[in-house]
Design an enzyme around this catalytic site. Structure first.
Site, PDB file in Angstrom:
ATOM      1  N   SER A   1       6.630  30.828  -9.231  1.00 57.10           N
ATOM      2  CA  SER A   1       5.472  30.017  -8.859  1.00 57.10           C
ATOM      3  C   SER A   1       5.596  29.539  -7.420  1.00 57.10           C
ATOM      4  O   SER A   1       4.614  29.516  -6.661  1.00 57.10           O
ATOM      5  CB  SER A   1       5.343  28.824  -9.808  1.00 57.10           C
ATOM      6  OG  SER A   1       4.201  28.058  -9.513  1.00 57.10           O
TER       7      SER A   1
ATOM      8  N   MET B   1      -8.871  21.724 -15.672  1.00 54.49           N
ATOM      9  CA  MET B   1      -8.330  21.366 -14.363  1.00 54.49           C
ATOM     10  C   MET B   1      -8.784  22.358 -13.296  1.00 54.49           C
ATOM     11  O   MET B   1      -9.083  21.965 -12.167  1.00 54.49           O
ATOM     12  CB  MET B   1      -6.807  21.289 -14.420  1.00 54.49           C
ATOM     13  CG  MET B   1      -6.278  20.097 -15.193  1.00 54.49           C
ATOM     14  SD  MET B   1      -4.470  19.921 -15.083  1.00 54.49           S
ATOM     15  CE  MET B   1      -4.256  19.503 -13.347  1.00 54.49           C
TER      16      MET B   1
ATOM     17  N   ARG C   1      11.213  22.631 -15.971  1.00 50.26           N
ATOM     18  CA  ARG C   1      10.594  23.913 -16.317  1.00 50.26           C
ATOM     19  C   ARG C   1      11.606  25.017 -16.098  1.00 50.26           C
ATOM     20  O   ARG C   1      12.500  24.887 -15.246  1.00 50.26           O
ATOM     21  CB  ARG C   1       9.352  24.135 -15.435  1.00 50.26           C
ATOM     22  CG  ARG C   1       8.532  25.362 -15.779  1.00 50.26           C
ATOM     23  CD  ARG C   1       7.390  25.551 -14.797  1.00 50.26           C
ATOM     24  NE  ARG C   1       6.483  26.614 -15.211  1.00 50.26           N
ATOM     25  CZ  ARG C   1       5.463  27.050 -14.476  1.00 50.26           C
ATOM     26  NH1 ARG C   1       5.218  26.510 -13.266  1.00 50.26           N
ATOM     27  NH2 ARG C   1       4.684  28.021 -14.922  1.00 50.26           N
TER      28      ARG C   1
ATOM     29  N   HIS D   1       8.907  14.501  -5.872  1.00 43.44           N
ATOM     30  CA  HIS D   1       9.805  15.639  -6.057  1.00 43.44           C
ATOM     31  C   HIS D   1      11.224  15.292  -5.603  1.00 43.44           C
ATOM     32  O   HIS D   1      12.106  16.158  -5.623  1.00 43.44           O
ATOM     33  CB  HIS D   1       9.330  16.834  -5.219  1.00 43.44           C
ATOM     34  CG  HIS D   1       8.075  17.480  -5.707  1.00 43.44           C
ATOM     35  ND1 HIS D   1       7.794  17.673  -7.044  1.00 43.44           N
ATOM     36  CD2 HIS D   1       7.011  18.004  -5.030  1.00 43.44           C
ATOM     37  CE1 HIS D   1       6.625  18.289  -7.165  1.00 43.44           C
ATOM     38  NE2 HIS D   1       6.134  18.492  -5.966  1.00 43.44           N
TER      39      HIS D   1
ATOM     40  N   TRP E   1      -0.191  18.799 -13.832  1.00 44.35           N
ATOM     41  CA  TRP E   1      -0.628  18.711 -15.230  1.00 44.35           C
ATOM     42  C   TRP E   1      -0.254  17.342 -15.800  1.00 44.35           C
ATOM     43  O   TRP E   1      -1.065  16.684 -16.456  1.00 44.35           O
ATOM     44  CB  TRP E   1       0.025  19.836 -16.032  1.00 44.35           C
ATOM     45  CG  TRP E   1      -0.523  20.013 -17.423  1.00 44.35           C
ATOM     46  CD1 TRP E   1      -1.657  19.445 -17.945  1.00 44.35           C
ATOM     47  CD2 TRP E   1       0.037  20.808 -18.459  1.00 44.35           C
ATOM     48  NE1 TRP E   1      -1.838  19.847 -19.235  1.00 44.35           N
ATOM     49  CE2 TRP E   1      -0.812  20.694 -19.582  1.00 44.35           C
ATOM     50  CE3 TRP E   1       1.163  21.623 -18.538  1.00 44.35           C
ATOM     51  CZ2 TRP E   1      -0.553  21.350 -20.779  1.00 44.35           C
ATOM     52  CZ3 TRP E   1       1.411  22.282 -19.724  1.00 44.35           C
ATOM     53  CH2 TRP E   1       0.568  22.149 -20.831  1.00 44.35           C
TER      54      TRP E   1
ATOM     55  N   LYS F   1       6.647  22.788  -8.513  1.00 40.67           N
ATOM     56  CA  LYS F   1       6.156  23.885  -9.352  1.00 40.67           C
ATOM     57  C   LYS F   1       6.658  23.796 -10.788  1.00 40.67           C
ATOM     58  O   LYS F   1       6.851  24.810 -11.465  1.00 40.67           O
ATOM     59  CB  LYS F   1       6.485  25.254  -8.744  1.00 40.67           C
ATOM     60  CG  LYS F   1       6.159  25.406  -7.258  1.00 40.67           C
ATOM     61  CD  LYS F   1       4.766  24.885  -6.908  1.00 40.67           C
ATOM     62  CE  LYS F   1       3.634  25.632  -7.595  1.00 40.67           C
ATOM     63  NZ  LYS F   1       2.301  25.015  -7.294  1.00 40.67           N
ATOM     64  N   SER F   2       6.835  22.571 -11.266  1.00 41.05           N
ATOM     65  CA  SER F   2       7.309  22.357 -12.637  1.00 41.05           C
ATOM     66  C   SER F   2       6.245  21.777 -13.558  1.00 41.05           C
ATOM     67  O   SER F   2       6.535  21.470 -14.711  1.00 41.05           O
ATOM     68  CB  SER F   2       8.531  21.425 -12.639  1.00 41.05           C
ATOM     69  OG  SER F   2       9.606  21.988 -11.927  1.00 41.05           O
ATOM     70  N   GLY F   3       5.018  21.619 -13.065  1.00 40.34           N
ATOM     71  CA  GLY F   3       3.953  21.070 -13.898  1.00 40.34           C
ATOM     72  C   GLY F   3       3.575  19.650 -13.551  1.00 40.34           C
ATOM     73  O   GLY F   3       2.942  18.960 -14.357  1.00 40.34           O
ATOM     74  N   THR F   4       3.931  19.212 -12.348  1.00 40.01           N
ATOM     75  CA  THR F   4       3.655  17.833 -11.943  1.00 40.01           C
ATOM     76  C   THR F   4       2.170  17.499 -12.041  1.00 40.01           C
ATOM     77  O   THR F   4       1.797  16.439 -12.560  1.00 40.01           O
ATOM     78  CB  THR F   4       4.128  17.587 -10.496  1.00 40.01           C
ATOM     79  OG1 THR F   4       5.460  18.052 -10.342  1.00 40.01           O
ATOM     80  CG2 THR F   4       4.054  16.116 -10.141  1.00 40.01           C
TER      81      THR F   4
ATOM     82  N   LYS G   1      -1.663  30.336 -12.993  1.00 38.74           N
ATOM     83  CA  LYS G   1      -1.711  30.889 -14.351  1.00 38.74           C
ATOM     84  C   LYS G   1      -1.521  29.831 -15.436  1.00 38.74           C
ATOM     85  O   LYS G   1      -2.111  29.911 -16.497  1.00 38.74           O
ATOM     86  CB  LYS G   1      -0.649  31.984 -14.524  1.00 38.74           C
ATOM     87  CG  LYS G   1      -0.983  33.294 -13.824  1.00 38.74           C
ATOM     88  CD  LYS G   1       0.011  34.378 -14.238  1.00 38.74           C
ATOM     89  CE  LYS G   1      -0.356  35.723 -13.625  1.00 38.74           C
ATOM     90  NZ  LYS G   1       0.621  36.783 -14.035  1.00 38.74           N
TER      91      LYS G   1
ATOM     92  N   TYR H   1       8.125  21.626 -19.496  1.00 33.37           N
ATOM     93  CA  TYR H   1       6.833  22.310 -19.396  1.00 33.37           C
ATOM     94  C   TYR H   1       6.607  23.171 -20.627  1.00 33.37           C
ATOM     95  O   TYR H   1       5.485  23.267 -21.149  1.00 33.37           O
ATOM     96  CB  TYR H   1       6.850  23.168 -18.133  1.00 33.37           C
ATOM     97  CG  TYR H   1       5.551  23.848 -17.796  1.00 33.37           C
ATOM     98  CD1 TYR H   1       4.609  23.233 -16.985  1.00 33.37           C
ATOM     99  CD2 TYR H   1       5.280  25.137 -18.262  1.00 33.37           C
ATOM    100  CE1 TYR H   1       3.420  23.873 -16.648  1.00 33.37           C
ATOM    101  CE2 TYR H   1       4.097  25.782 -17.933  1.00 33.37           C
ATOM    102  CZ  TYR H   1       3.171  25.137 -17.128  1.00 33.37           C
ATOM    103  OH  TYR H   1       2.002  25.776 -16.808  1.00 33.37           O
TER     104      TYR H   1
END
Length: 286
Positions: A129, A223, A121, A99, A49, A44-47, A249, A184
């Site tokens: 998240s 995305m 993040r 991860h 993206w 949940k750290s923006g992987t 979000k 992030y």
């Protein structure tokens, strides 16, 4: 913790997600290559993206690849069932995601020139998240409440263990020429400049129109609309999207809408204790 987890050297990982190679110890023999790029982040750290951005950098902004191949096949998870095996068989330059904490990476990583992009993040956003993700993820029970998830997170009793230990571990790579740490928050604040930094790190050059295309097609809205990236292909398999969106979000600071003052203060105390000794500028959030 739930019996749905397997413990790898003290780190809990969801058993259903894990390649059998990790259960037998064979993962230690995985060979990283000189032209691999590894995306490394706590969940949940923006992987995802970063996976989309790197996919587009690879194609110089051409969206055909990201619109025709599922995101998990473009940058397979090292530890994931079936994807680990696909990585071993894949030829040519590989995008790899993970991860895993630093102590669980195959030793070949540390003797190779594999490029490592470590994405961090604000852990309060990671926590929130993760709580909402637990509601749509099929392989584990959803957290009973945000307070329950909050306590588990601070104790390291979530998948992949302690955010604090995970982050401190990978930060020991700072100063290595094949390691780039990004946040992030900076990626959101100035996406263009951060992508340019990534290109420089990878030795890639994008023309202005190619960079514009990377920005356009890796945006949160793009995305969400891309079925190869929004996990609608996995709906009913390992996500239940009737309970929420995979891409929820895509903002920074949402924790303020969910954590109480008492929780925020408790988290700050834990952060100060567990991350003591690290330069504050490594953490570009308030």
């Amino acid at each position: 913790m739930s019996d749905k987890f397997t413990w790898l050297e003290g780190i809990p990982v969801l058993t259903k997600c894990l390649s059998p190679k990790f259960l037998t110890g064979e993962w230690r023999d995985f060979v990283f290559r000189e032209d691999d790029v590894l995306i490394l982040a706590f969940p949940k750290s923006g992987t995802h993206w970063m996976m989309e951005i790197l996919s587009l950098i690879r194609t110089k902004g051409d969206p055909k690849w990201i619109q025709s191949v599922p995101i998990w096949d473009r940058s397979p998870w090292l530890e994931a069932k079936n994807l680990y095996e696909a990585l071993e068989a894949q030829e040519g330059p590989r995008l790899i995601s993970s991860h895993l904490p630093i102590q669980l990476l195959p030793k070949s990583l540390f003797t190779s020139k594999t490029k490592i992009i470590h994405l961090i993040r604000d852990p309060r956003d990671v926590l929130v998240s993760g709580y909402f993700f637990s509601k749509i993820f099929s392989y584990t029970e959803p957290s009973a409440s945000l307070q329950v998830h909050f306590e588990r997170f601070l104790q390291g009793n979530v998948s992949y263990g302690s955010w604090f230990e995970h982050t401190r571990g990978w930060m020991t790579m700072r100063g290595k020429e094949n390691y780039l740490m990004l946040s992030y928050e900076e990626l959101r604040r100035d996406t263009r400049s951060t992508i340019e930094k990534i290109c420089q790190f990878l030795g890639k050059t994008l023309e202005p129109e190619e960079l514009n295309s990377v920005l356009k097609h890796s945006s949160f809205q793009a995305m969400r609309e891309n079925k190869m990236s929004n996990y609608t292909l996995a709906d009913g398999v390992f996500v239940n999207l009737k309970n929420g969106s995979f891409l929820r979000k895509g903002i920074s600071g949402d924790w303020r809408n969910h954590l109480t003052v008492a929780q925020a203060e408790a988290f700050d105390r834990a952060f100060q204790e567990k991350m003591a000794g690290l330069p504050p500028e490594l953490f570009p959030w308030e």
